[in-house]
Design an enzyme around this catalytic site. Structure first.
Site, mmCIF file in Angstrom:
data_model
loop_
_atom_site.group_PDB
_atom_site.id
_atom_site.type_symbol
_atom_site.label_atom_id
_atom_site.label_comp_id
_atom_site.label_asym_id
_atom_site.label_seq_id
_atom_site.Cartn_x
_atom_site.Cartn_y
_atom_site.Cartn_z
ATOM 1 N N LYS A 1 0.832 -1.201 0.000
ATOM 2 C CA LYS A 1 0.000 0.000 0.000
ATOM 3 C C LYS A 1 0.869 1.256 0.000
ATOM 4 O O LYS A 1 1.636 1.490 0.934
ATOM 5 C CB LYS A 1 -0.902 0.051 1.239
ATOM 6 C CG LYS A 1 -1.911 1.194 1.151
ATOM 7 C CD LYS A 1 -2.661 1.415 2.449
ATOM 8 C CE LYS A 1 -1.989 2.415 3.348
ATOM 9 N NZ LYS A 1 -1.896 3.779 2.783
ATOM 10 N N SER B 1 5.653 6.852 10.321
ATOM 11 C CA SER B 1 5.844 7.573 11.576
ATOM 12 C C SER B 1 6.043 6.614 12.750
ATOM 13 O O SER B 1 5.561 5.478 12.737
ATOM 14 C CB SER B 1 4.634 8.463 11.846
ATOM 15 O OG SER B 1 3.479 7.672 11.990
ATOM 16 N N GLU C 1 10.714 15.144 15.615
ATOM 17 C CA GLU C 1 10.910 15.107 14.162
ATOM 18 C C GLU C 1 9.968 16.107 13.491
ATOM 19 O O GLU C 1 8.759 16.024 13.640
ATOM 20 C CB GLU C 1 10.624 13.691 13.639
ATOM 21 C CG GLU C 1 10.884 13.552 12.156
ATOM 22 C CD GLU C 1 10.629 12.131 11.626
ATOM 23 O OE1 GLU C 1 9.555 11.573 11.901
ATOM 24 O OE2 GLU C 1 11.518 11.601 10.936
HETATM 25 P P1 NAI Z 1 1.999 7.693 8.741
HETATM 26 O O1 NAI Z 1 2.927 6.862 9.533
HETATM 27 O O2 NAI Z 1 0.617 7.885 9.235
HETATM 28 O O3 NAI Z 1 1.875 7.082 7.264
HETATM 29 C C1 NAI Z 1 2.748 6.156 6.666
HETATM 30 C C2 NAI Z 1 1.946 5.031 6.026
HETATM 31 O O4 NAI Z 1 1.263 4.282 7.026
HETATM 32 C C3 NAI Z 1 0.871 5.498 5.063
HETATM 33 O O5 NAI Z 1 0.818 4.589 3.965
HETATM 34 C C4 NAI Z 1 -0.391 5.402 5.900
HETATM 35 O O6 NAI Z 1 -1.565 5.236 5.129
HETATM 36 C C5 NAI Z 1 -0.129 4.176 6.735
HETATM 37 N N1 NAI Z 1 -0.868 4.092 7.995
HETATM 38 C C6 NAI Z 1 -1.391 5.113 8.744
HETATM 39 N N2 NAI Z 1 -1.978 4.625 9.856
HETATM 40 C C7 NAI Z 1 -1.810 3.283 9.832
HETATM 41 C C8 NAI Z 1 -2.180 2.214 10.712
HETATM 42 N N3 NAI Z 1 -2.824 2.443 11.866
HETATM 43 N N4 NAI Z 1 -1.843 0.949 10.385
HETATM 44 C C9 NAI Z 1 -1.166 0.695 9.262
HETATM 45 N N5 NAI Z 1 -0.811 1.660 8.373
HETATM 46 C C10 NAI Z 1 -1.113 2.935 8.655
HETATM 47 O O7 NAI Z 1 2.690 9.088 8.507
HETATM 48 P P2 NAI Z 1 1.966 10.484 8.161
HETATM 49 O O8 NAI Z 1 0.754 10.696 9.010
HETATM 50 O O9 NAI Z 1 1.776 10.548 6.714
HETATM 51 O O10 NAI Z 1 3.083 11.516 8.611
HETATM 52 C C11 NAI Z 1 3.126 11.973 9.959
HETATM 53 C C12 NAI Z 1 4.527 12.191 10.412
HETATM 54 O O11 NAI Z 1 5.229 10.963 10.417
HETATM 55 C C13 NAI Z 1 5.357 13.089 9.522
HETATM 56 O O12 NAI Z 1 5.167 14.418 9.817
HETATM 57 C C14 NAI Z 1 6.753 12.611 9.818
HETATM 58 O O13 NAI Z 1 7.250 13.237 10.964
HETATM 59 C C15 NAI Z 1 6.576 11.141 10.092
HETATM 60 N N6 NAI Z 1 6.911 10.303 8.928
HETATM 61 C C16 NAI Z 1 8.094 9.667 8.923
HETATM 62 C C17 NAI Z 1 8.459 8.910 7.840
HETATM 63 C C18 NAI Z 1 9.756 8.221 7.800
HETATM 64 O O14 NAI Z 1 10.193 7.788 6.746
HETATM 65 N N7 NAI Z 1 10.414 8.061 8.914
HETATM 66 C C19 NAI Z 1 7.616 8.798 6.653
HETATM 67 C C20 NAI Z 1 6.349 9.466 6.781
HETATM 68 C C21 NAI Z 1 6.039 10.200 7.881
#
Ligand code: NAI
Ligand code: MG
Length: 482
Positions: free
Chosen positions: A188, A241, A393
């Site tokens: 996904k 995240s 972050e």
């Molecule tokens: P997120 O962690 O919510 O999203 C990443 C992926 O996880 C997306 O595909 C999302 O649809 C999916 N996801 C969301 N909730 C989930 C759940 N409960 N179970 C399984 N999958 C789930 O990140 P978001 O909200 O887009 O970004 C928030 C913050 O996270 C950012 O501001 C940043 O600080 C951090 N982040 C860090 C990343 C990294 O590579 N370390 C990448 C993206 C975000």
């Protein structure tokens, strides 16, 4: 652009986009076919540089996730598990070649859907994505050499969830090793950047990969959660995240599912007084402003040795003046659009928090477009360990600057953080580099460079940055049992 520091300007150099084929609507890619979502729901993906809708994509619900997992299970049992590894490798190799052939279109779509500068999607994301498939194609029939004396076995169905900062690249990091080790996949992409993963689905369909070996479904957090909770999934690979990483960790507790989590970071980029200063300034810029700072391993905490701090900060400020912020499709652009409105709001809230904490905020004097989501490159000068902008972050083009006097002090400060993904060290002295690399609690430490990636090199974190490694020989192990 700042007129004072320039007596000339770059003419616009926009990359053509007429060759990029984006459909009006995308369904789910399950069992080699495009399938309508059972809930009949679609959501928009927009271009963050102009806020225009690019396409709409299907929202997969639990029923669709179940269909995708069943299709992956079926393909695993009937085809993929039994296929000779050398045959598997040919498919992976073919996907790599097809990514290369379509690299221009993929780069343009990546920049339109996510906001990153075309120079980065063209020269970094897409070639590296192809390289991951090439690299893991080579391992497929050599797993017994990778783990001598052991008998590696595939796991089954891998559920893979990727974020929006490197959409196609993260898909490649996950799919390539899974296929090489004989697993099948449900992947996904993130909700704001689904398009290159859907283009990859088209490539996979054309490559003749047996139906169901790779399934690509779109949706929000609920869809991801349904993948994580599905009882027939053997392995979960997540990048995103730390908050969601913790939810996943809880969800799989007590199950047999194998998990790797690649989460947030807040890397120390450390500049000693004996460093080549001009080079270090380039490294600082690359460390924090690459991909608008939407990088888990971004060098977001700068530590400068006190006696060179003035010089480094003044050179950094003048280098920042030359950074071009704007249209991601312009080949001159250094900093593109912030990925989403939500992310821009998050970054802005940290700009306020830092100022409320009493820090000096310095921003380059560039102009930013009136439409779309943009943020000026920003520095917080005089930061301290206790500041929230140092501990949390931000995931944007915002750098905090701290000074230090001794090696012991900087090691302690660098490690005093919940994260441990990466770090950078700038010095002329090899012994200092070895001293730091052994003491910094970070999965990757770059010396006199930053943000360098290679498929042969493992990547991953400590502490709240997650666990497990992706890339290199290490990246095979999480997809195998012995
Ligand atoms: P997120 O962690 O919510 O999203 C990443 C992926 O996880 C997306 O595909 C999302 O649809 C999916 N996801 C969301 N909730 C989930 C759940 N409960 N179970 C399984 N999958 C789930 O990140 P978001 O909200 O887009 O970004 C928030 C913050 O996270 C950012 O501001 C940043 O600080 C951090 N982040 C860090 C990343 C990294 O590579 N370390 C990448 C993206 C975000
Ligand atoms: Mg988008």
């Amino acid at each position: 652009m700042n007129k004072e520091s320039f007596n000339w300007e770059y003419a616009p150099a926009p990359e053509a986009k007429d060759h990029a084929k984006i459909k009006k609507q995308y369904d789910l890619f399950i069992n080699g076919q495009w399938v309508k979502p059972s809930g009949k729901k679609y959501f928009d993906t927009i271009n963050p540089a102009n806020e225009e809708k690019l396409s709409e994509v299907a929202e997969a619900n639990e029923k669709d996730v179940n269909l995708a997992v069943n299709s992956a299970r079926n393909a695993y049992n009937k085809v993929w598990k039994k296929m000779p590894a050398a045959e598997r490798a040919k498919y992976i190799f073919r996907i790599a070649r097809m990514i290369q052939e379509r690299s221009r279109e993929l780069a343009v779509i990546e920049s339109m859907d996510g906001g990153k500068p075309i120079r980065e999607s063209r020269d970094f994301d897409i070639p590296l994505a192809a390289n991951h498939f090439f690299y893991y194609a080579g391992w497929a029939d050599k797993l017994e050499y990778a783990f001598p004396g052991k008998k590696p076995n595939s796991l089954g169905v891998a559920a893979q969830i990727v974020p929006w900062n490197f959409p196609l690249l993260m898909a490649a990091w996950k799919i390539a090793p899974a296929l090489a080790t004989g697993n099948t996949v449900v992947l996904k992409p993130a909700e704001t950047t689904p398009l290159t993963a859907l283009k990859l689905a088209e490539i996979i369909q054309e490559s003749g990969l047996p139906d169901g070996v790779v399934n690509i479904i779109t949706g929000f957090g609920n869809t991801g959660a349904a993948m994580v909770n599905h009882p027939d999934v053997n392995k979960i690979a997540f990048t995103g995240s730390t908050d969601v990483g913790k939810i996943i960790q809880k969800a799989v507790a007590g199950s047999n599912k194998k998990v790797t989590l690649e989460l947030g970071g807040k890397a120390a980029n450390i500049v000693f007084d004996d460093a080549p200063i001009n080079q270090a300034v380039e490294g600082i810029v690359n460390g924090i402003f690459f991909n608008q700072g939407h990088v888990c391993c971004a060098g977001s905490r700068l530590f400068v040795q006190e006696n060179v701090a003035e010089e480094v900060i003044s050179k950094l400020k003048s280098r920042m003046e030359t950074l071009i912020v704007g249209d991601p499709l312009d080949k001159n652009t250094d900093i593109g659009a912030i990925n989403s409105k939500e992310q821009l709001e998050k970054i802005k809230s940290y700009l306020t928090i830092g100022q409320e904490e009493g820090l000096e905020l310095y921003q380059s004097s560039c102009l930013i477009p009136g439409k779309g989501y943009f943020c000026k490159p920003s520095l917080f000068i005089g930061a301290a360990q206790s500041n929230r902008v140092v501990q949390e972050e931000i995931f944007g083009p915002v750098l905090t600057i701290q000074t230090f006097r001794t090696i012991e002090e900087v090691i302690e400060k660098a490690n005093n953080i919940p994260y441990g993904l990466s770090a950078g060290v700038w010095t002329d002295k090899g012994s200092k580099i070895f001293n730091l690399t052994s003491q910094l609690r970070a999965g990757v430490v770059w010396a006199n460079t930053y943000n360098k990636f290679d498929p042969t090199s493992p990547f991953g974190g400590y502490k709240e940055s997650g666990f497990g490694r992706e890339g290199g020989l290490h990246g095979l192990a999480p997809y195998l049992s012995f």
